[in-house]
Design a protein around this motif. Structure first.
Motif, mmCIF file in Angstrom:
data_model
loop_
_atom_site.group_PDB
_atom_site.id
_atom_site.type_symbol
_atom_site.label_atom_id
_atom_site.label_comp_id
_atom_site.label_asym_id
_atom_site.label_seq_id
_atom_site.Cartn_x
_atom_site.Cartn_y
_atom_site.Cartn_z
ATOM 1 N N LEU A 191 -3.270 -1.961 1.123
ATOM 2 C CA LEU A 191 -4.620 -2.344 1.541
ATOM 3 C C LEU A 191 -5.009 -1.744 2.888
ATOM 4 C CD1 LEU A 191 -4.606 -6.125 0.527
ATOM 5 C CD2 LEU A 191 -5.600 -4.206 -0.715
ATOM 6 N N GLY A 192 -4.105 -0.994 3.497
ATOM 7 C CA GLY A 192 -4.411 -0.413 4.799
ATOM 8 C C GLY A 192 -4.366 -1.427 5.921
ATOM 9 N N GLY A 193 -3.670 -2.550 5.700
ATOM 10 C CA GLY A 193 -3.565 -3.587 6.717
ATOM 11 C C GLY A 193 -2.304 -3.445 7.547
ATOM 12 N N HIS A 194 -2.102 -4.415 8.437
ATOM 13 C CA HIS A 194 -0.949 -4.375 9.344
ATOM 14 C C HIS A 194 -0.318 -5.761 9.381
ATOM 15 C CE1 HIS A 194 1.608 -2.990 12.527
ATOM 16 N NE2 HIS A 194 1.160 -3.903 13.380
ATOM 17 N N LEU A 195 0.985 -5.801 9.110
ATOM 18 C CA LEU A 195 1.718 -7.062 9.023
ATOM 19 C C LEU A 195 2.712 -7.152 10.178
ATOM 20 C CD1 LEU A 195 1.908 -9.526 7.137
ATOM 21 C CD2 LEU A 195 3.717 -8.336 5.898
ATOM 22 N N VAL A 196 2.740 -8.321 10.841
ATOM 23 C CA VAL A 196 3.631 -8.527 11.992
ATOM 24 C C VAL A 196 4.361 -9.854 11.819
ATOM 25 C CG1 VAL A 196 3.770 -8.856 14.496
ATOM 26 C CG2 VAL A 196 2.155 -7.201 13.544
#
Length: 451
Positions: free
Chosen positions: A417-422
């Protein structure tokens, strides 16, 4: 060994260069020939006048012997030559030239042809002479000049195939050598420590190939590791199922049989959950897009909380929503629901009983920020960077019945999805799951949404 199939439309680079250079040379040959003809044609006017003037000076200084009265002097052949005519009234002279014509240059139409004429007079005898030449001599001069230009270029044009073949063969020999080396290599790695022979223009391409091969090798390694881990994880519940079936078969009393049936159903449920997670991971890693649409992350969160609320209630866990902005993001293949559900179920699993789970959904500039914070023990800091790996479980969670796929699935969904997970541990205790994704560009039109 797999060989590349070359179709009729494929061409060697050497062939393409040869065709291109031939086309350029042919165009240059045509332009040079035309240019030479044009320059010679216009330049011949001045040359023709200078020739007539030179002959006139020779006539005036008696350096030309005038032998006849009809054509007193003729230089070269009749068509292109210079003629000297005496202007007189009898038919033996230049009767077609007006006797009253003034001295100097003239262009005269006579005998169905155009002539360039220079009129001069003998200062002693006062005889007048016409030095004449056909005007079309300029065309002949232009044609000869064009031929003189075209012939050497035509010879070069005919020699070009041999010259290009020699140059191309020498220039592409490092590439051919590299191709043979790659073709004979049995590993997915290029050992190109010595690159002096490779042209500078090709080095970026070679580096890209090396990078691609390294990524491919890394991907193959991950796939092999995934298959091995999946086989190991599947073997455990399958072995347990076999034992439960055997124990059920040996049960003698109804009470024992009922107890062992419950254990069998629990093992089947764990195996089913593992298989479903493997399928979710495969879908998240798939590049195929079957459905793409904007969704309300707020509505999606409400639905997932409702679905999982019974599990939280069984541990007396309370959901507290701190921020609940209405944000819309792009969803592909309905994957966001798995990411949200994994974050909530993971928080419930590791939170102590009678605790709280903090949920936040914020709009920050052009991004949506979704976070879930639990009150659990967290993980060791050195394990944070490995939580996205399939089947990886920190030491603190080694006794957990899960397969270690939930966060790996969420990581793959975030990438798609082009997201960023932290993932992070809080200094006050607890573990936080944070996900950021770009908002839909146009809030008034939900049909236009991009990553």
């Amino acid at each position: 060994m797999h060989r590349l199939k070359i179709s009729k439309t494929n061409q060697k680079l050497e062939t393409r260069l040869r065709i291109a250079l031939h086309a350029i040379l042919l165009a240059f040959l045509v332009l040079a020939t035309i240019s030479a003809a044009i320059v010679a044609y216009f330049g011949s006017s001045e040359l023709q006048d200078e020739t007539l003037l030179s002959v006139a000076l020779l006539v005036n200084t008696n350096q030309i012997g005038l032998q006849t009265n009809r054509s007193l002097y003729r230089h070269h052949d009749y068509d292109d030559g210079v003629h000297v005519w005496k202007i007189s009234g009898d038919r033996g002279g230049a009767f077609w030239i007006n006797k009253s014509i003034s001295k100097g240059y003239h262009t005269i139409n006579a005998r169905d042809e155009f002539w360039r004429v220079y009129i001069t007079a003998d200062p002693e005898s006062e005889n007048r002479f016409a030095i004449v030449q056909k005007l079309n001599v300029k065309t002949n001069i232009a044609l000869r000049s064009a031929m003189n230009t075209a012939v050497p270029l035509l010879g070069l044009f005919l020699l070009m195939p041999i010259l290009i073949s020699l140059i191309m063969r020498h220039s592409f020999s490092p590439l051919n050598k590299l191709g043979r080396k790659v073709g004979n290599s049995e590993s997915l790695k290029l050992d190109m420590a010595n690159r002096e022979d490779i042209p500078v223009e090709v080095l970026p391409f070679v580096s890209s190939i090396e990078s691609l091969l390294e990524k491919n090798a890394e991907y193959n390694h991950r796939q092999q590791r995934f298959i091995a881990d999946a086989a190991h994880e599947l073997r455990t519940p399958i072995t347990a199922l076999s034992l439960e079936v055997e124990n059920l078969r040996k049960a003698k009393s109804p009470a024992v049989k009922e107890e062992r049936e419950k254990l069998l159903l629990a093992s089947i449920s764990r195996l089913q959950r593992l298989v479903n997670q493997l399928l979710d991971l495969a879908r998240a890693q798939s590049a195929e897009i079957t459905n793409q649409a904007p969704v309300s992350l707020n509505d999606l969160l409400k639905t997932q909380i409702a679905d999982i609320y019974a599990l939280a209630e069984s541990k007396d866990i309370e959901f507290i929503v701190e921020n609940n902005d209405d944000v819309h993001v792009l969803d592909i293949n309905n994957q966001l629901q798995h990411l949200v559900r994994n974050s909530l179920s993971n928080a419930i699993k590791f939170s102590p009983e009678s605790s709280q789970i903090m949920i936040s959904l914020l709009q920050l500039n052009n991004n949506a920020l979704y976070s879930v914070t639990d009150s659990g023990p967290g993980v060791a800091n050195e394990d944070l960077d490995r939580l996205h790996e399939p089947f990886y479980r920190p030491v603190e969670q080694s006794t957990d019945s899960g397969a270690g796929l939930g966060l790996a699935i969420s990581h793959e969904i975030a990438q798609q999805l082009g997201g960023h997970l932290v993932f992070e541990n809080l200094t006050t205790g607890g573990f936080r799951f944070s996900y950021t994704q770009s908002l839909c560009q146009n809030d008034s039109d939900r049909n236009h949404c991009s990553q």
